[in-house]
Design an enzyme around this catalytic site. Structure first.
Site, mmCIF file in Angstrom:
data_model
loop_
_atom_site.group_PDB
_atom_site.id
_atom_site.type_symbol
_atom_site.label_atom_id
_atom_site.label_comp_id
_atom_site.label_asym_id
_atom_site.label_seq_id
_atom_site.Cartn_x
_atom_site.Cartn_y
_atom_site.Cartn_z
ATOM 1 N N GLU A 173 -1.153 -3.202 15.562
ATOM 2 C CA GLU A 173 0.031 -3.192 16.469
ATOM 3 C C GLU A 173 0.197 -1.935 17.028
ATOM 4 O O GLU A 173 0.814 -1.930 18.108
ATOM 5 C CB GLU A 173 1.260 -3.340 15.219
ATOM 6 C CG GLU A 173 1.450 -4.700 14.497
ATOM 7 C CD GLU A 173 2.193 -4.875 13.471
ATOM 8 O OE1 GLU A 173 2.154 -4.197 12.280
ATOM 9 O OE2 GLU A 173 3.389 -5.581 13.710
ATOM 10 N N GLU A 180 -1.087 -9.903 7.577
ATOM 11 C CA GLU A 180 0.251 -9.608 6.658
ATOM 12 C C GLU A 180 0.424 -10.849 5.773
ATOM 13 O O GLU A 180 1.035 -10.740 4.770
ATOM 14 C CB GLU A 180 1.062 -9.288 7.735
ATOM 15 C CG GLU A 180 1.388 -7.844 8.058
ATOM 16 C CD GLU A 180 0.203 -7.467 9.399
ATOM 17 O OE1 GLU A 180 -0.569 -8.488 9.406
ATOM 18 O OE2 GLU A 180 0.265 -6.611 9.769
HETATM 19 N N1 T1G Z 1 -2.269 0.898 2.122
HETATM 20 C C1 T1G Z 1 -2.512 1.751 1.038
HETATM 21 N N2 T1G Z 1 -3.870 1.588 0.595
HETATM 22 C C2 T1G Z 1 -4.800 1.171 1.229
HETATM 23 C C3 T1G Z 1 -4.673 0.325 2.164
HETATM 24 C C4 T1G Z 1 -3.191 0.215 2.665
HETATM 25 N N3 T1G Z 1 -3.189 -0.615 3.765
HETATM 26 N N4 T1G Z 1 -5.782 -0.087 2.603
HETATM 27 C C5 T1G Z 1 -6.834 0.391 1.675
HETATM 28 N N5 T1G Z 1 -6.198 1.196 0.887
HETATM 29 C C6 T1G Z 1 -6.745 1.975 -0.149
HETATM 30 C C7 T1G Z 1 -7.305 1.028 -1.476
HETATM 31 O O1 T1G Z 1 -6.101 0.882 -2.238
HETATM 32 C C8 T1G Z 1 -8.263 1.973 -1.813
HETATM 33 O O2 T1G Z 1 -7.658 2.822 -2.698
HETATM 34 C C9 T1G Z 1 -8.803 2.686 -0.356
HETATM 35 O O3 T1G Z 1 -7.918 2.734 0.163
HETATM 36 C C10 T1G Z 1 -10.092 1.852 -0.064
HETATM 37 O O4 T1G Z 1 -9.852 0.628 0.043
HETATM 38 C C11 T1G Z 1 3.635 -2.870 9.550
HETATM 39 C C12 T1G Z 1 3.241 -4.094 7.073
HETATM 40 C C13 T1G Z 1 -9.283 -1.519 5.068
HETATM 41 C C14 T1G Z 1 -10.827 -3.594 4.741
HETATM 42 O O5 T1G Z 1 -3.720 -5.383 4.593
HETATM 43 O O6 T1G Z 1 -7.996 -4.883 3.671
HETATM 44 O O7 T1G Z 1 0.184 -3.220 8.168
HETATM 45 O O8 T1G Z 1 -8.617 2.368 -5.006
HETATM 46 O O9 T1G Z 1 -11.594 -0.421 -1.642
HETATM 47 O O10 T1G Z 1 -13.361 -2.421 0.502
HETATM 48 O O11 T1G Z 1 2.706 -5.192 10.319
HETATM 49 O O12 T1G Z 1 -8.899 -1.740 2.026
HETATM 50 O O13 T1G Z 1 -9.733 4.063 -3.581
HETATM 51 O O14 T1G Z 1 -7.491 4.510 -4.553
HETATM 52 O O15 T1G Z 1 -10.075 -1.822 -0.230
HETATM 53 O O16 T1G Z 1 -13.832 -0.284 2.414
HETATM 54 C C15 T1G Z 1 -1.947 -4.371 6.723
HETATM 55 C C16 T1G Z 1 -5.583 -3.622 3.625
HETATM 56 C C17 T1G Z 1 -0.991 -3.846 5.772
HETATM 57 C C18 T1G Z 1 -5.290 -3.978 5.063
HETATM 58 C C19 T1G Z 1 -11.133 -1.429 3.699
HETATM 59 N N6 T1G Z 1 -3.523 -3.980 6.372
HETATM 60 N N7 T1G Z 1 -6.752 -2.948 3.275
HETATM 61 O O17 T1G Z 1 -12.046 -2.129 2.651
HETATM 62 O O18 T1G Z 1 -12.020 -0.121 0.853
HETATM 63 S S1 T1G Z 1 0.527 -4.414 6.198
HETATM 64 C C20 T1G Z 1 -4.357 -4.576 5.363
HETATM 65 C C21 T1G Z 1 -8.167 -3.706 3.249
HETATM 66 C C22 T1G Z 1 1.039 -3.814 7.336
HETATM 67 C C23 T1G Z 1 2.395 -4.028 9.637
HETATM 68 C C24 T1G Z 1 2.329 -4.331 8.135
HETATM 69 C C25 T1G Z 1 -9.318 -2.652 2.882
HETATM 70 C C26 T1G Z 1 -10.175 -2.316 4.200
HETATM 71 P P1 T1G Z 1 -8.485 3.619 -4.008
HETATM 72 P P2 T1G Z 1 -10.936 -0.570 -0.126
HETATM 73 P P3 T1G Z 1 -12.906 -1.221 1.608
#
Ligand code: T1G
Length: 702
Positions: free
Chosen positions: A105, A125
């Site tokens: 976005e 999402e």
């Molecule tokens: N928010 C907070 N923490 C996050 C995070 C996030 N979006 N993504 C990852 N982490 C933390 C995770 O908890 C872990 O923490 C560390 O980062 C490494 O993650 C407005 C509302 C990016 C593909 O859904 O899919 O945007 O355990 O172990 O395997 O419209 O993380 O080490 O303390 O997963 O290399 C949309 C979610 C959000 C992506 C990396 N985005 N993340 O994978 O590492 S909603 C997502 C992932 C949004 C807008 C809306 C994966 C990754 P800790 P990891 P990884």
């Protein structure tokens, strides 16, 4: 740590860098930093173009999901992205890694987008029970067609940069250094006088067929995404993008997002997102403990499980040696693995050369000594203790010192297996779920002798083979099957009381289970349960109705799909599942013979008996320390047992019902059903009395 958002200006091009490890989540700090930066740059007449990129391993990978529980502090997404989009000079997003959610976005609010070829864009999402809430539903259909936008957001699957370029989301793929290429791209824009290209000012693409496209999808998601609100909300938001001016459409998106973020569906899915990461954190393993390197794996048993496990390692490039007792077993097993890969090639999810490369990594052998160079050996043979002990005695002789010896047993005592070796500290349970090359769950079972670095290695292996590894203590049924026991016991008992298999399974599927448990037994083989119970008959409850239905089916040779009859019939041309009145009648007659009251339980009672008994067993597992956290139990059920993710798993679901409600219902069943099964677990009784939740119990133990 440096500034979260910084910039430098070189020859009229401002390079803005976001640096917010680990994934550049667009939290409040990033939003405030962007607001300050773009406000500063707004007043600089020397800045002719802006490049926006990220440090670290990825472009912004989303909003900070933790913020949903605390509320989005100002500045909000719309305010910041509008500031970017309103920039008077061209803004170029330079994307690497996984630009997900708010990442895509943010890139959409820029005027142009360049990416390195390995970058991926996505709006996942819906997997969190929400819709893109930073303008994604309104901007994306103004850059790619409505049909592409719909597929991208509904599937949540990331799109690789080359495909993103083909659909219009990316303007150029940068070879070599991304930022250098992005700055050159920006300079070129300035040179040719190309000003800002504001996404919000573009018309929605392919909007003319919005009504038919969205209506057809509405019918489809009603079936494929049952009981969920977010997919339907997405269709409403995209309709607004096709029909309304941008700002009005943005309002529609905001109103829908606000509702979804607070709904149970999203809270459940966000709970699972974090719970699936929490499972890797084991308090008894100090951070200093390093996993042992695994460069070669040995598998004992070329059966369905052994083959699936071998594929899981070959899929990540690890060579595997598969041992079996006879050449014919190896031939059958390798034929099955090759068939699995060929099906992936046919489906288009694997290239032929990839399939060949992976098969090439898996070597057969009849000689146990060939496992001598393996760092990890996993036994996956029949559930027979004597056989497993023989195998582990052999492994103890041939395995190199320090090799980890895993067993895929689902019901046997791993401590007893390890005890026949001279190295019980290297023995661990690695319980895969069939089909092992597909199912994401891996139960990692520790005995009281398992060494911490063996556990750390098992967790590392799970992450590397892209599975969800959940640690359980060595106890019958570990986590998943232990809780399946009461769940299926109640499902069967309802048959003795006058329900039909389709009524029982229908109630479980209405709840959201991928399949009813009786259909699952027919699929896996009805005889599996009774044979496991035979090994433990001295420990079974004193209850003639206990799993009596499956015993009756086995007595008749009705093992389910493989014999054409089980709880259902499959002896029609398409082998489709059809009701079997004779089986139902047989169960009712048996109920009468056993003196079981005919209750004809309704949908609600079937659901409550099955799920509340499962939850009660989960509470016992927590008390016994077999499961570390309630969240771990939720991950087991969402990843390995088809529990609906939008309900968060059995323990999260229990919290949404209220533990006191469940506790009181258990007491009612204790009065009206077989009392031996319905004593509330002390932990559940305590939490209910305190008005507390399993989530609070987990939090209290961190
Ligand atoms: N928010 C907070 N923490 C996050 C995070 C996030 N979006 N993504 C990852 N982490 C933390 C995770 O908890 C872990 O923490 C560390 O980062 C490494 O993650 C407005 C509302 C990016 C593909 O859904 O899919 O945007 O355990 O172990 O395997 O419209 O993380 O080490 O303390 O997963 O290399 C949309 C979610 C959000 C992506 C990396 N985005 N993340 O994978 O590492 S909603 C997502 C992932 C949004 C807008 C809306 C994966 C990754 P800790 P990891 P990884």
């Amino acid at each position: 740590m440096g500034e979260i958002v910084s910039y430098s200006v070189v020859d009229g091009v401002a390079v803005v860098t976001i640096d917010n490890p680990p994934v550049n989540a667009m939290d409040r700090g990033v939003r405030a930093g962007l607001q300050k930066t773009f406000s500063d740059l707004k007043g600089r007449s020397d800045v002719k173009a802006i490049v926006l990129g990220c440090a670290g391993r990825t472009f912004v990978a989303g909003a900070d999901i933790k913020e949903f529980d605390t509320g989005i502090a100002p500045p909000g997404f719309h305010e910041v992205l509008r500031l970017v989009e309103d920039s008077a000079c061209p803004v170029v997003a330079a994307v690497h890694g996984t630009a997900l959610g708010a990442g895509t976005e943010l890139a959409l609010s820029c005027h142009y987008r360049v990416a390195d070829k390995t970058a991926r864009f996505g709006l996942p999402e819906l997997s969190l029970g929400i819709i893109p809430g930073a303008g994604g539903t309104q901007r994306l259909p103004r850059v790619v067609t409505l049909a592409h936008a719909l597929d991208m957001i509904l599937s949540g699957k990331p799109v690789a940069a080359p495909a993103a370029r083909d659909m219009g989301l990316v303007d150029a793929i940068i070879d070599g250094d991304l930022m250098t290429g992005a700055v050159a791209f920006a300079r070129n824009l300035v040179a040719k006088g190309a000003g800002p290209r504001r996404t919000r000012e573009q018309p929605a693409k392919g909007a003319e067929n919005a009504d038919s496209l969205l209506e057809e999808k509405r019918k489809q998601v009603a079936k494929t995404m049952r009981n969920r609100q977010s997919p339907l909300a997405l269709l409403d938001a995209l309709k607004a993008a096709a029909r309304l001016p941008f700002d009005e459409g943005l309002k529609v998106e905001s109103d829908l997002s606000a509702k979804l973020e607070q709904a149970t569906e999203s809270r459940a899915l966000r709970h699972l997102f974090f719970a699936e990461r929490e499972v890797r954190k084991i308090p008894s393993i100090p951070a200093s403990v390093q996993p042992r390197p695994i460069t070669h794996v040995g598998i004992v048993g070329a059966g369905t499980m052994g083959g699936g496990i071998a594929m899981s390692f070959a899929n990540i490039g690890v060579p595997v040696t598969v041992l079996d007792a006879k050449q014919e077993f190896l031939d059958t097993g390798f034929g099955r693995m090759r068939g699995n890969y060929e099906r992936s090639v046919t489906r288009g999810s694997l290239k032929p050369e990839q399939a060949d490369q992976r098969m090439g990594l898996i070597k057969p052998t009849l000689d146990a000594a060939k496992l001598g160079e393996a760092d990890l050996i996993i036994e996956a043979v029949f559930e027979n203790m004597a056989l497993k002990k023989d195998i582990f005695r052999t492994l103890d002789k041939v395995a190199r010192p320090g090799a980890i010896l895993g067993t895929n047993t689902s019901t046997l005592d791993i401590g007893e297996i390890g005890a026949v070796t001279s190295r019980p500290q290297d023995v661990v349970g690695l319980h895969f779920f069939s089909p092992a090359h597909v199912m994401p769950l891996l139960e990692i079972v520790q005995t009281d002798k398992t060494a911490p670095d063996v556990l750390a290695t098992a967790l590392d292996v799970a992450k590397n083979i892209r599975k969800v590894g959940v640690v359980a203590k060595n106890s019958y049924g570990f986590i998943g099957n232990r809780m399946m026991d009461p769940y299926a016991r109640e499902a069967e008992h309802c048959l003795l009381e006058g329900a039909t298999p389709e009524q029982v399974d229908g109630a479980l599927q209405d709840f959201g289970m991928a399949m009813g448990i009786l259909a699952v037994f027919d699929l896996a083989g009805v005889e599996v349960g009774p044979s496991t119970r035979r090994e433990r008959r001295h420990l079974l409850p004193k209850d003639p109705g206990y799993y009596r239905c499956s015993d009756m089916l086995v007595e008749k040779g009705w093992f389910g799909q493989k014999t054409g009859r089980g709880y259902y019939r499959y002896d029609n041309p398409g082998h489709k599942r059809t009701p079997d009145a004779e089986a139902a009648e047989m169960f009712w007659e048996e109920g009468k013979r056993l003196g079981v009251a005919r209750r004809n339980p309704d949908r609600r009672e079937i659901q409550e008996r099955c799920f509340f008994s499962m939850i009660n067993e989960g509470a016992l597992l927590l008390e016994e320390g077999v499961a570390l956290r309630a969240g771990d139990i939720d991950v087991v059920y969402a990843s390995g047992y088809g529990f609906p993710r939008y309900r968060g798993g059995p323990m999260f679901y229990a919290d949404t019902i209220g533990l006191k409600v469940i506790h009181d219902r258990l007491l009612e069943f204790k009065r009206t059903l077989d009392p031996q099964y319905w004593t509330p677990a002390p932990l559940l009784a305590k939490l209910a009395a305190d008005g507390s939740t399993f989530a609070q119990w987990d939090a209290g133990r961190q």
